[in-house]
Scaffold this motif. Sequence first.
Motif, mmCIF file in Angstrom:
data_model
loop_
_atom_site.group_PDB
_atom_site.id
_atom_site.type_symbol
_atom_site.label_atom_id
_atom_site.label_comp_id
_atom_site.label_asym_id
_atom_site.label_seq_id
_atom_site.Cartn_x
_atom_site.Cartn_y
_atom_site.Cartn_z
ATOM 1 N N CYS A 181 28.730 14.427 -26.022
ATOM 2 C CA CYS A 181 29.791 13.542 -25.752
ATOM 3 C C CYS A 181 30.561 13.089 -26.995
ATOM 4 N N ASN A 232 26.120 12.579 -31.832
ATOM 5 C CA ASN A 232 25.440 12.688 -30.829
ATOM 6 C C ASN A 232 23.692 13.014 -31.198
ATOM 7 N N ARG A 266 20.052 14.828 -30.323
ATOM 8 C CA ARG A 266 19.183 15.214 -29.358
ATOM 9 C C ARG A 266 17.731 14.473 -29.408
ATOM 10 N N ARG A 312 23.990 19.415 -21.516
ATOM 11 C CA ARG A 312 23.565 18.557 -21.928
ATOM 12 C C ARG A 312 24.244 17.176 -21.335
ATOM 13 N N VAL A 314 24.601 12.323 -21.545
ATOM 14 C CA VAL A 314 24.016 11.207 -22.339
ATOM 15 C C VAL A 314 23.004 10.442 -21.320
ATOM 16 N N THR A 357 20.985 12.376 -26.274
ATOM 17 C CA THR A 357 21.111 13.199 -25.010
ATOM 18 C C THR A 357 19.908 14.050 -24.578
#
Length: 211
Positions: A2, A79, A81, A175, A177, A155
Motif C-alpha cells: 500500500c 510498508n 511485513r 498482501r 494492510v 501488512t
Amino acid sequence: MCSHYEAPTPAQVAAEFGVKPYDQGKLDLWPTYFGPFIRRPENAEAQDEPGPTLECMTGSFGLIPGWAKDTKIARRTFNCRSETAAEKPSFRNAWKRCQRCILPASAFYEPDWRTGKAVPTRIFRADGQTMGIAALWDWWRSPAGEIIHSYSILTINAGNHELMRNFHKPNDEKRMVVVLPKRLYTDWLDAPASEAMDFMRQFPADRLATS
C-alpha cells in the motif's frame, strides 16, 4: 504493498479518537508525505495529572529509523511485513519498543491487474466508517537537530482473502494492510511485543467495499 491512502479530515480524526485538532495539508497521501497517526502519549505514566489517553502526531509516511543518514529511506519503508518486523533493521527497534500506532484512513488504494493493466482501486469500509490501520512509528533527529516522526503500515499475506487476493500483479505475493476492529484499538496500542502478532489478522472481505 500500500503506497497510497486517504486520511480523514482533522475534524473527523479528532471526533473519532478524542484527540486535539491538528494541522494537516494533503489528505491524499503517498510515501514521504506527512500524515496523522494515533499513539499513546509518551511518558503518560510519569504525569502528575491525568492527561489524554491518546494523542495525534503527524509524521512521514515511510518509517525513518534513528540510525538513518537521511530521510530518503522513507521511500522504501512505507510498508512493513509483519512476519519480519522483529528482525528487519528498519523496523525491529520500533517493534521491540512497542512503538505501535493507528493510522486513520478513509480508504487505501491497490492496483487491480485482472484486466492485464493496473487499475487503481479505492478500498474502504463498507459501513463508511474511518479505518484504523495498524502501524509502527519512530523518530529521527536531523543533522540540524530537528525531530521528525514517521510511520510504516503493517501488512499480512492475503492469498486466501476473497477481496484482497485480486490485487497486485498475477505472480506477486498478495498482501493487505491490517485494518483493526475498533474494539481492539487500545489493546493493539498496549499489548507487549510478544503479543503483537496476535493482532495481525485479515479484515473480513464482506466488511470492505471498492470503487
